[in-house]
Design a protein around this motif. Structure first.
Motif, PDB file in Angstrom:
ATOM      1  N   SER A 268      -0.138   8.021  -8.485  1.00 32.99           N
ATOM      2  CA  SER A 268      -0.683   8.437  -8.517  1.00 32.99           C
ATOM      3  C   SER A 268      -0.111   8.712 -10.065  1.00 32.99           C
ATOM      4  CB  SER A 268      -1.360  10.284  -8.493  1.00 32.99           C
ATOM      5  OG  SER A 268      -2.274  10.198  -9.635  1.00 32.99           O
TER       6      SER A 268
ATOM      7  N   TYR B  43       1.920   9.290  -2.344  1.00 27.54           N
ATOM      8  CA  TYR B  43       0.365   9.242  -2.832  1.00 27.54           C
ATOM      9  C   TYR B  43       0.779   9.881  -4.607  1.00 27.54           C
ATOM     10  CZ  TYR B  43      -1.132   6.681   0.688  1.00 27.54           C
ATOM     11  OH  TYR B  43      -1.231   5.203   1.625  1.00 27.54           O
TER      12      TYR B  43
ATOM     13  N   THR C 246      -5.620   0.266  -1.731  1.00 33.86           N
ATOM     14  CA  THR C 246      -4.924  -0.132  -1.974  1.00 33.86           C
ATOM     15  C   THR C 246      -3.294  -0.566  -2.187  1.00 33.86           C
ATOM     16  OG1 THR C 246      -5.924   1.345  -3.332  1.00 33.86           O
ATOM     17  CG2 THR C 246      -4.110   0.800  -5.002  1.00 33.86           C
TER      18      THR C 246
ATOM     19  N   THR D 195       0.815  -1.628   0.139  1.00 32.65           N
ATOM     20  CA  THR D 195       0.061   0.458  -0.294  1.00 32.65           C
ATOM     21  C   THR D 195       0.565   1.230   0.028  1.00 32.65           C
ATOM     22  OG1 THR D 195       0.047   0.073   2.884  1.00 32.65           O
ATOM     23  CG2 THR D 195      -1.583  -1.094   1.249  1.00 32.65           C
TER      24      THR D 195
ATOM     25  N   PRO E 206      -2.394  -0.542  -8.880  1.00 30.69           N
ATOM     26  CA  PRO E 206      -3.226  -1.296  -8.094  1.00 30.69           C
ATOM     27  C   PRO E 206      -3.787  -1.880  -7.985  1.00 30.69           C
ATOM     28  CG  PRO E 206      -4.097   1.155  -9.900  1.00 30.69           C
ATOM     29  CD  PRO E 206      -2.674   0.072 -10.449  1.00 30.69           C
ATOM     30  N   ASP E 207      -4.148  -2.601  -7.164  1.00 30.94           N
ATOM     31  CA  ASP E 207      -5.397  -3.638  -6.570  1.00 30.94           C
ATOM     32  C   ASP E 207      -5.895  -3.023  -5.734  1.00 30.94           C
ATOM     33  OD1 ASP E 207      -6.572  -6.298  -6.493  1.00 30.94           O
ATOM     34  OD2 ASP E 207      -5.254  -7.296  -5.758  1.00 30.94           O
ATOM     35  N   GLY E 208      -7.253  -2.929  -5.638  1.00 31.06           N
ATOM     36  CA  GLY E 208      -7.984  -2.177  -4.861  1.00 31.06           C
ATOM     37  C   GLY E 208      -8.352  -0.931  -4.726  1.00 31.06           C
ATOM     38  N   ASP E 209      -8.566  -0.600  -3.849  1.00 29.84           N
ATOM     39  CA  ASP E 209      -9.824   1.332  -3.586  1.00 29.84           C
ATOM     40  C   ASP E 209      -9.381   1.870  -2.205  1.00 29.84           C
ATOM     41  OD1 ASP E 209     -10.331   1.466  -6.734  1.00 29.84           O
ATOM     42  OD2 ASP E 209     -12.433   0.395  -5.714  1.00 29.84           O
ATOM     43  N   GLY E 210      -9.043   2.721  -2.712  1.00 30.44           N
ATOM     44  CA  GLY E 210      -8.624   3.250  -1.418  1.00 30.44           C
ATOM     45  C   GLY E 210      -7.873   3.873  -0.787  1.00 30.44           C
ATOM     46  N   ARG E 211      -7.476   4.023   0.704  1.00 32.58           N
ATOM     47  CA  ARG E 211      -6.139   3.297   1.311  1.00 32.58           C
ATOM     48  C   ARG E 211      -5.492   1.513   1.142  1.00 32.58           C
ATOM     49  NH1 ARG E 211      -6.166   7.005   7.139  1.00 32.58           N
ATOM     50  NH2 ARG E 211      -6.594   8.555   5.513  1.00 32.58           N
TER      51      ARG E 211
ATOM     52  N   TYR F 235      -0.089  -1.847  -4.324  1.00 27.10           N
ATOM     53  CA  TYR F 235       0.153  -1.179  -5.906  1.00 27.10           C
ATOM     54  C   TYR F 235       1.763  -2.406  -6.511  1.00 27.10           C
ATOM     55  CZ  TYR F 235      -1.712   3.330  -5.272  1.00 27.10           C
ATOM     56  OH  TYR F 235      -2.673   3.926  -4.653  1.00 27.10           O
TER      57      TYR F 235
ATOM     58  N   THR G  98       0.938   5.368 -11.749  1.00 24.43           N
ATOM     59  CA  THR G  98       0.020   4.309 -11.882  1.00 24.43           C
ATOM     60  C   THR G  98      -0.547   5.076 -13.670  1.00 24.43           C
ATOM     61  OG1 THR G  98      -0.626   4.211  -9.888  1.00 24.43           O
ATOM     62  CG2 THR G  98      -2.431   3.366 -11.686  1.00 24.43           C
TER      63      THR G  98
END
Length: 185
Positions: A56, A52, A73, A27, A66-71, A75, A59
């Motif tokens: 970004s 972060y 996630t 993360t 990324p795998d997932g969403d939000g906090r 990488y 990415t």
């Protein structure tokens, strides 16, 4: 591929890509923790916000996935990211380090304070060197058993050894300066 990026990436991007090459997904928070535990000894550890923003950017260029969403996630570096990192490692000069040392700057200006203040600063720096040496010794010990010639932690081990020798050398220089200052004062 990697050479065709429209913008030049900052060194911090490459540092973070490199921290993702050890076979795990992280993360942003975990990446920051890894940077704090490693980069701080020989490079600037980026702020959380910079981690972060770089993730970004990486990415957007397809260099990390990324795998997932939000906090939560996680990488991972992509094949294109590895290629881009390889291109940077092989295609750009490392540059020469610039001594940007707050103690050296303050020593240069030592004439504006009393000798006791300068001596105290050098003593404090020796204490800080000892603390950082101890912290890096713990990091180096954590790499034992995973630092064989064909393992990815071989190179972090070499950097840790270099850092320990650097701290030892700087400590010896500071002890010499302290002795010289004490004899003058």
């Amino acid at each position: 591929m990697g050479q065709d990026l429209p913008e030049k990436l900052p060194v911090t991007s490459y540092a973070l890509l490199g921290l993702l090459t050890f076979g795990d997904e992280l993360t942003g928070y975990e990446l920051k923790q890894r940077a704090d535990a490693t980069l701080r000894f020989y490079w600037v550890s980026p702020a959380m916000s910079q981690v972060y923003s770089e993730l970004s950017r990486l990415t957007a260029h397809g260099l990390v996935a990324p795998d997932g969403d939000g906090r939560g996630t996680r990488y991972r570096i992509t094949d294109e990211g590895r290629e881009r990192l390889h291109d940077w490692m092989t295609g750009t000069p490392p540059g020469f380090s610039v001594l940007k040392h707050p103690v050296a700057l303050r020593l240069l200006l030592g004439h504006v304070v009393d000798p006791a203040t300068t001596i105290a600063m050098v003593r404090d720096h020796i204490d800080a060197l000892d603390a950082e040496h101890a912290a890096l010794t713990v990091v180096r010990a954590s790499l034992e058993g995973r630092n064989a010639v064909d393992e990815p932690f071989r190179y972090p081990s070499l950097v840790a050894d270099w850092g320990l020798a650097y701290f030892d050398h700087e400590r010896a220089l500071m002890v010499d300066l302290l002795q010289r200052l004490s004899e003058e004062g």
